[in-house]
Design a protein around this motif. Sequence first.
Motif, mmCIF file in Angstrom:
data_model
loop_
_atom_site.group_PDB
_atom_site.id
_atom_site.type_symbol
_atom_site.label_atom_id
_atom_site.label_comp_id
_atom_site.label_asym_id
_atom_site.label_seq_id
_atom_site.Cartn_x
_atom_site.Cartn_y
_atom_site.Cartn_z
ATOM 1 N N ARG A 166 0.831 -1.214 0.000
ATOM 2 C CA ARG A 166 0.000 0.000 0.000
ATOM 3 C C ARG A 166 0.862 1.260 0.000
ATOM 4 O O ARG A 166 0.555 2.233 -0.703
ATOM 5 C CB ARG A 166 -0.917 -0.011 1.215
ATOM 6 C CG ARG A 166 -2.064 -1.000 1.125
ATOM 7 C CD ARG A 166 -2.826 -1.040 2.430
ATOM 8 N NE ARG A 166 -3.908 -2.024 2.390
ATOM 9 C CZ ARG A 166 -4.556 -2.453 3.462
ATOM 10 N NH1 ARG A 166 -4.230 -1.988 4.669
ATOM 11 N NH2 ARG A 166 -5.524 -3.343 3.351
ATOM 12 N N LYS A 173 3.911 1.531 -1.165
ATOM 13 C CA LYS A 173 4.575 1.672 -2.468
ATOM 14 C C LYS A 173 3.605 2.198 -3.524
ATOM 15 O O LYS A 173 3.984 3.027 -4.366
ATOM 16 C CB LYS A 173 5.154 0.322 -2.897
ATOM 17 C CG LYS A 173 6.366 -0.124 -2.068
ATOM 18 C CD LYS A 173 6.963 -1.404 -2.609
ATOM 19 C CE LYS A 173 8.189 -1.814 -1.787
ATOM 20 N NZ LYS A 173 9.301 -0.847 -1.917
ATOM 21 N N LEU A 174 2.371 1.714 -3.517
ATOM 22 C CA LEU A 174 1.394 2.196 -4.498
ATOM 23 C C LEU A 174 1.036 3.648 -4.272
ATOM 24 O O LEU A 174 0.721 4.376 -5.228
ATOM 25 C CB LEU A 174 0.133 1.322 -4.446
ATOM 26 C CG LEU A 174 0.294 -0.142 -4.882
ATOM 27 C CD1 LEU A 174 -1.041 -0.855 -4.824
ATOM 28 C CD2 LEU A 174 0.883 -0.243 -6.273
ATOM 29 N N SER A 175 1.048 4.085 -3.017
ATOM 30 C CA SER A 175 0.711 5.485 -2.733
ATOM 31 C C SER A 175 1.843 6.431 -3.106
ATOM 32 O O SER A 175 1.620 7.636 -3.234
ATOM 33 C CB SER A 175 0.367 5.645 -1.249
ATOM 34 O OG SER A 175 1.489 5.331 -0.433
ATOM 35 N N CYS A 209 -5.570 -5.919 -2.969
ATOM 36 C CA CYS A 209 -5.285 -4.644 -3.656
ATOM 37 C C CYS A 209 -6.292 -4.379 -4.768
ATOM 38 O O CYS A 209 -6.698 -3.229 -4.981
ATOM 39 C CB CYS A 209 -3.863 -4.657 -4.210
ATOM 40 S SG CYS A 209 -2.586 -4.638 -2.933
ATOM 41 N N ARG A 222 -8.125 4.983 -8.279
ATOM 42 C CA ARG A 222 -6.922 4.222 -8.600
ATOM 43 C C ARG A 222 -7.309 3.013 -9.440
ATOM 44 O O ARG A 222 -8.300 2.344 -9.160
ATOM 45 C CB ARG A 222 -6.209 3.770 -7.323
ATOM 46 C CG ARG A 222 -5.011 2.867 -7.574
ATOM 47 C CD ARG A 222 -4.409 2.400 -6.264
ATOM 48 N NE ARG A 222 -3.851 3.511 -5.514
ATOM 49 C CZ ARG A 222 -3.360 3.409 -4.281
ATOM 50 N NH1 ARG A 222 -3.396 2.240 -3.658
ATOM 51 N NH2 ARG A 222 -2.861 4.458 -3.668
ATOM 52 N N VAL A 251 -5.936 -0.646 -10.798
ATOM 53 C CA VAL A 251 -4.956 -1.692 -10.504
ATOM 54 C C VAL A 251 -5.229 -2.864 -11.435
ATOM 55 O O VAL A 251 -6.367 -3.340 -11.539
ATOM 56 C CB VAL A 251 -5.037 -2.148 -9.039
ATOM 57 C CG1 VAL A 251 -4.116 -3.343 -8.809
ATOM 58 C CG2 VAL A 251 -4.670 -1.010 -8.105
ATOM 59 N N HIS A 276 -1.547 0.969 -12.043
ATOM 60 C CA HIS A 276 -0.622 0.200 -11.221
ATOM 61 C C HIS A 276 -0.719 -1.271 -11.618
ATOM 62 O O HIS A 276 -1.795 -1.862 -11.534
ATOM 63 C CB HIS A 276 -0.941 0.360 -9.732
ATOM 64 C CG HIS A 276 -0.731 1.743 -9.215
ATOM 65 N ND1 HIS A 276 -1.742 2.692 -9.182
ATOM 66 C CD2 HIS A 276 0.375 2.362 -8.715
ATOM 67 C CE1 HIS A 276 -1.276 3.811 -8.667
ATOM 68 N NE2 HIS A 276 -0.001 3.648 -8.387
ATOM 69 N N LEU A 320 0.430 -5.103 -10.883
ATOM 70 C CA LEU A 320 0.941 -6.007 -9.859
ATOM 71 C C LEU A 320 1.109 -7.379 -10.489
ATOM 72 O O LEU A 320 0.155 -7.929 -11.056
ATOM 73 C CB LEU A 320 -0.013 -6.088 -8.661
ATOM 74 C CG LEU A 320 -0.357 -4.761 -7.960
ATOM 75 C CD1 LEU A 320 -1.343 -5.013 -6.832
ATOM 76 C CD2 LEU A 320 0.894 -4.080 -7.445
#
Length: 922
Positions: free
Chosen positions: A235, A237-239, A263, A615, A617, A649, A651
């Motif tokens: 969390r 790192k994503l922010s 996530c 966001r 993902v 983002h 992952l």
Amino acid sequence: MVPWPAKWKERWAFVQDFVAADLHEVYRHGVRAGLADPSTARLLGRRDGAHAGLVQLRMLFPENEQQVRAASARELVDASRAWSALGEAQRKQREAAEATAWKWWAVCLTAAAAGITVLAAWGQVMGSTVLAATALICLVLRQRETQVWADLRQCFRAGWLALGVLALRCQFGFLAALWGQELRRHAIKPVIVKVVRSMLGEDPDSLLITDNYDGLRSPRGRGYVVDSAPTLLLRRKLSQIDAGTVAVCGPRGAGKTTLLETCVQEADFGLLAQAPATYAPHDFVLSLSVQLCETYVEAKGYDLPEFARLSNIRRFLRRVWGWCKRRLHWSAFALPAAACLVLGGAAAARLLRDYYEPPVRDYFGTLGDSLMAWAELTWRGQAAGTSVSLLIVGALWWRLRTASWLLGFLRQSALALSALAGVALCLVSLATLLADKGVVQRLGALSSATVLRLCFYAVLCFVLSQAASTGRRLPAGGLQTAVKTAFRWASRAMALLLVVFVLRNPETQAVLADPENPLRIAAVLTGLLLLKASNWKPRPAEPALVTRCRNHLYRLQTIQSSSAALTTGASQIGSLGTVHTTSVSTIPPNFPELVGDFRELLSQIAAEYRKEGGRVVLAIDEVDRLGSETQALAFLGEIKAVLGVPHVHYLISVAEDVGAAFVRRGLPHRDVTDSSLDDVVYVQPSTLQESRTIMARRAPGLSDPYIMLAHALSGGIPRDLLRYGRRIMETRDKTASDELADISRGLVLQELAETLAGFRTLLSKKQWSPDTYSVLNAFRNLVAHLRSACPCTEFEVHYALEQFAIDSANDLGQTPHADLTEEARHLIDEASGYAYFSLTLLDIFSADGFDRRLQAAAERGPNGDPELLAEARQELGLSPYSARTLISAIREAWLLPLQPASGTGTIPPPRSRPCSQHQQIL
């Protein structure tokens, strides 16, 4: 029998404490409530001497009672003071009662009953006169100091003091109930648990007791997921980045998939795709594009296109049948309702027509003549100003054809006028009702009984309708019936009863029979329809991005073709002409085009959510299933083209070796991870504290020794942790025991037997000679010992396991080792290392005094930390030799032997006959 709700039990206990005779009885009520608490009741009867009767007796010991009283000192002091005041008041009342020969309670009741009877029968004036005469007689008796007056005075004094005693008794009961409530909530439970644990003897936590283990049964249940350190790290790192690709690596079963799912669910728009085991980049991107379009269309609340394999006629008939069913359902309610409205409002409509038709006709006729005359004058040129105005209006109206605000303005104006007209009609109808003298007179003539019944029905209907909104549930006949449903039907029944009463009551019928009521009702209905129409909003058009996703799905999942034919010519006796045919069909997109469309579509979706502060993902899971590191890196290289979309983002779950390749970027060469990944999150095995947190959510009440056992066997891998948690419950059912020694013994031996059987299968594929067959015999004998294990053979099983685990490093792997292949020797060492680990777990968890030995091992140094057991299990996956060194250090900290206690030797065969006294553990 349906159990009482907790709130009702608490109220009943409060009432019991209120009517208790003294504080000792309140204390005993608290003890019984503490024993009935689930966290305490589950401990009772688990071992000899720990049952409810003995616990109640121990709770009456002064030291335990003193602890409880100290924990609730404030409430106890208030109740004790009230008890003392009550005792003093009772003493004074007894003295006053003993001072007279009469029964004071009979005299007081007779006097009170006589006074009430006089006031009720003769009225206030005569009653006051009689009471005054009685007071005068009492005064005369007091002046003469007769015995009658003395007895009467003491009776009245005793009665007055009895009222004080009653008030003090209520005060004491309330304060005693408050003390009892404090006992049940906070004070008595810790002391009872302490007493019960002391009665259970040594290691009370070694009993397997859980509230429930539903979380272990559903390993994929999202409600049991807890935040771990990798989750918090990801969390953060994503922010910190607006877009990028983050790899999630770690051993299998460590929770990578759960982390990705978490996530994706937390994102405003998330997509989770599974990487295929045998992949083709074109097929994967095609599947990813389809999933992206479908997820976005569903997220916006629209239906996905159906690619049915039915004929055009059948699809048409299906649509027509659906349309007919909807219209039939609508007509079944609309037609009867319209018939009732037309029939009921016919008289009102005729009345309005007869009353308003002549003036309206005259008004519009005059208006039409005026407009015709005005238009004729303008046409002849006799109204120059009007002509100029019409020219300007016409030009302006033509200019307004491109004005986007005009339709909205007209629509809002029409809706506003509709709302105003609806409110006006309702208010006018109410005003005419209130202004109608006949209706007001009939309402005033309603009897009080009718008004009270109307109010009662109306209030009860309102209360029931409000209660229908609750979500609580009540027990009814052994079944859980929703309160909401029960109150909804009750409110409907009460509304029906109210309507029936209004229609059947003669007084209300006179009010309803007013001749102007149909007109008023019609006006109110019209006003309500206009108000409803004012809230009408046009159905929003489908967003352009949804339409594009729908079209993209058609292109990706269908092949579309069209053809056209043109025939020209002339025909007399012969024929002469030409035929032209054209056919057009779509071509499936190639890989570069597919990647370009995917990136463009995803960038538009991300830009839309970015404007709203959301966001996006996109997670790709199971890349570690592709096999080797080379295959995984090749897969990343192939799909690299779809990465790097702005505001997205990515992952990607990868194996540990891929994460290690990213860490080694540039040392000394570059690979695809250097340019594909922006960061890496390592999902390490759980620590013992994290395993405690996981098990506390999934199996509440599971004691620490069992969590340590599952943590050690799993090596901290969450998936295996849950599996061993289920195995613990399974072993308890199999052994019919709640003791740690029995459960751990059965679980460890069963796990070891299955593992050694697997090793023996692998060894069977190797080449063996007459000089090396003893290795397979050792495996066979040990597995046979494990499978026939029972309390009678405990020593034999332990001896065989010691010989295999400790001595095999010196014998089985080396004597004779010249004829063994390197691979076979390594398998033997791995099996021996795992047996050594299992023997250590057996010695630690199956012996008595676990808590005492755990504390002693921790005091001897860091090697006594139970966390090292999980680290040893992890080390077995790397090398059996380094793991054996670590296990030996652990055994030293726990004072376990490093060599077989009975010396070295061969593993004897097991008993030929099964035990007739005990059930086998495996």
